[in-house]
Design an enzyme around this catalytic site. Sequence first.
Site, PDB file in Angstrom:
ATOM      1  N   LYS A 272       0.805  -1.218   0.000  1.00 30.13           N
ATOM      2  CA  LYS A 272       0.000   0.000   0.000  1.00 30.13           C
ATOM      3  C   LYS A 272       0.841   1.273   0.000  1.00 30.13           C
ATOM      4  CE  LYS A 272      -3.487   2.400   2.753  1.00 30.13           C
ATOM      5  NZ  LYS A 272      -4.194   2.430   4.023  1.00 30.13           N
TER       6      LYS A 272
ATOM      7  N   PHE B   4     -11.215   3.900   5.929  1.00 28.36           N
ATOM      8  CA  PHE B   4     -12.116   3.410   4.882  1.00 28.36           C
ATOM      9  C   PHE B   4     -13.220   4.410   4.554  1.00 28.36           C
ATOM     10  CE2 PHE B   4     -10.804  -0.998   6.522  1.00 28.36           C
ATOM     11  CZ  PHE B   4      -9.713  -1.014   5.687  1.00 28.36           C
TER      12      PHE B   4
ATOM     13  N   PHE C 285      -7.982  15.639  -9.904  1.00 31.72           N
ATOM     14  CA  PHE C 285      -6.848  15.116 -10.676  1.00 31.72           C
ATOM     15  C   PHE C 285      -6.796  15.852 -12.020  1.00 31.72           C
ATOM     16  CE2 PHE C 285      -7.585  11.973  -7.527  1.00 31.72           C
ATOM     17  CZ  PHE C 285      -6.387  11.300  -7.335  1.00 31.72           C
TER      18      PHE C 285
ATOM     19  N   TRP D 173      -2.943  18.565  -3.306  1.00 30.90           N
ATOM     20  CA  TRP D 173      -1.881  17.613  -3.644  1.00 30.90           C
ATOM     21  C   TRP D 173      -0.820  18.287  -4.515  1.00 30.90           C
ATOM     22  CZ3 TRP D 173      -0.222  15.407  -8.328  1.00 30.90           C
ATOM     23  CH2 TRP D 173       0.679  14.339  -8.205  1.00 30.90           C
TER      24      TRP D 173
END
Length: 894
Positions: A380, A630, A718, A747
């Site tokens: 991960k 989660f 994105f 980001w």
Amino acid sequence: KITENAKKSLASLKEQNPRLEPTLAIIQACNDHLTQEINKNFAEEVGLHVIHTCLPEGSSKDEIVNEILRLNEDPNVHGLALDLPESLYSSKVLNAVKPEKDVDGLSDVNLGRLVRGDVSDYLVPPTACAVMELLEDLGGKTVLLVGAVGVPGAALQCLLQREGAATLSCPWRDPQLQAKLRHVDVVVVGSRKPPDIPVSWIKPGTTIISCSPDLLSDKPNYGQQNNHTAENGVGSLAIAMRMQNMVKNTERWIQSQQHRKWNLRCLKLQPLSPVPSDIEISRAQSPKAVDVLAKEIGLLTDEIEIYGQTKAKVRLSLLERLKNQPDGNYVLVAGITPTPLGEGKSTVTVGLVQALTAHLNINSFACLRQPSQGPTFGVKGGAAGGGYAQVIPMEEFNLHLTGDIHAITAANNLLAAAIDARILHENTQSDKALYSRLVPVVNGLRGFSAIQLSRLRRLGINKTNPGALTEEEISKFVRLDIDPSTITWQRVVDTNDRFLRKITVGQANTEKGFVRQAQFDIAVASEIMAILALTTSLQDMKERLGKMVVANDKKGEPVTAEDLGVTGALAVLMKDAIKPTLMQTLEGTPVFVHAGPFANIAHGNSSVLADKIALKLVGEKGFVVTEAGFGADIGMEKFFNIKCRASGLVPSVVVLVATVRALKMHGGGPNVTAGAPLKKEYTEENLQLVADGCCNLQKQIQITQLFGVPVVVALNVFKTDSPAEIDLVCDIAKRSGAFDAVPCNHWSAGGRGAVKLAQAVEKAANQKSSFKYLYNLELPIVEKIRIIAQKVYGAQDIELSPVAQSQVDRYTRQGFGNLPICMAKTHLSLSHQPERKGVPTGFILPISDVRASIGAGFIYPLVGTMSTMPGLPTRPCFYDIDLDPVTEQVKGLF
């Protein structure tokens, strides 16, 4: 007059702070009992506690400095004063005293503040203060300071000039001394007058103030001269001024304990395009020293334990100090149902606090879980966030940190060893032999330990003399009678090791045929980790550790860690792990990293203690942002129903993270394989797929609304997302009940890319919240499971296996029926079937087993099978991880 004023001020401070005991430490390196006695008497009159440290005559400067450093770090000492021979008053000695404890105002820091005139920041040296108290109407007068050297002389000169006096300064042996004495109005004598200098040099009518070594006698050593209008020794007045300074220092200390707006120096970011790797970004930033960060956010020196340059443990004593401070706003970051594409909850958490603190000047804290070594070396990757929104140094965050997981591993495995050892010893010894070993004779005496007395009381045996127990009572005491088939406590290791999923223990000859099947779990799946995350104090942690049920006895009654006598030892191993670890984001804002419970079989949230401490530190207008594991259906539901019950904290806002790519997968997009190029559906505009996938986002918003908390959707953008897709998601989210929906690009841009999200969160926090739990704890276990399945997952109903039903009956009979529920279910779907994306309906949720973490305080039903030990993939991350032997830098870490 001075003493009386100081006494009144201190009494007022004590009235407002009942536990306050102001303590002045005085270091002496001479046999001056008179000075010691006068200090003590004045302190008692004012109401101060005094500690005298009397060093031998002839003590060196280094010995004095060592004593100063010791008292600097004593949290019970609020002020520090020095009574030393003149030869020892060097810069090295004076500047060793912490400025905040420098009652005599002799450090360079204090003198600098005095010269600058920073009124609230400096203390006037007592001698100088006493001189100024004695002198009046100085305007236009000339004052000569004779033999007044060092800080008191410099301070006095500054104060005199401020009052309009012309000042001169000279030593006793100045050739022009006689002439100077004939032309001044005031003479301040700083040291003993040499006998060969006649008093007649001083003109009639001159005021003389003596600060000479005879000051405590109040008798200047000049002889009585009728032609002088005044001859004054500062004497006891200087000591009174010292006590006045100590009261001022105490007031400052109290103010330093109170919350204040942070004076935070944020770190600048210069984002690059294309965005480099996480570790390259982390390395390009120079983090602040952690002690500097701690001071900026209001932590005191004695409240942190530093681990290297960039991380520190924070002591729980802070909660007591700030207990009367109001909490800040409590924000939870949750997500839509996860996909292999990743939603970026940790990145949003870090980006949001960077935006709040570095760009909106609002105190904020991120509280994150500590990642397991398993994912770091497995598949991960880390959990420090990513891009320009991450915790630094990221390699330290992801590797070992401050050793909490190792402490949990040690504690867990000590308990596992105790279980098997106890079974072996009970199987091979008589009651008498067991009793003589469990309660041995030490120095001719036999006595129960505290934990054994506790066990006796639980058994209804109210005896404290080991010789007074009957044979029946001895048998009850020494026999736990553990049924090996019911042992639920497993050994743990913080490595993905699939071959430890099922093992056999006891195969050596020394174990005398006691063989049983067992297993290893990953360390973060230990119940001790869940306890660490939910505990509220050291005492609470001890009690929880003692309550952990490890097996049943042969009568079906629970056997606990307390029964095994290991509670105290577990607490000792965990005494440092209970303290949250302070780190920072790329923009220098504070982060707590603490606890990392498995999000499948535990609640998957960082610690209650980290949240509680952070909420006090940020203040009433500040924000604490923490993350749930989660999707919202699992992590958020457990956060509210389990963590909030344990902490008593009320959430202000939920930030729900989504991505266009993940929504496309929920809308029926093709499967994604790790490492393979993305299909065109994910890289090209497809409004239909996005619209279809928003059903999952809408469902998660509805789940949040069940708890009465406003929700802000954070759309993690994105570069492949089109403006139309972004607008569509935000529009659907707002129409579905979200308070707001905001695109974010933290980001690639850092906190600046999450400013709009931060503003939306701030507005949402001002809304009226009507938080409520999903279910009442008094409901039967099965009913609580059904409520979660139907209201949160959208199941038609639940179906318990015979094993699960028998466990429910057992836990209810044992008195554990009133605990909250922690569902252990796949995170990849709202249902129990990972492949069912979007919002499945009409399904029956199968409960294959029901287990309990009694110490942590929840029942966990298993939906299908749950692996508690991950395995390594064919090509684990460790292929890319390396160490440069010259620079010691870690390579290849994400």
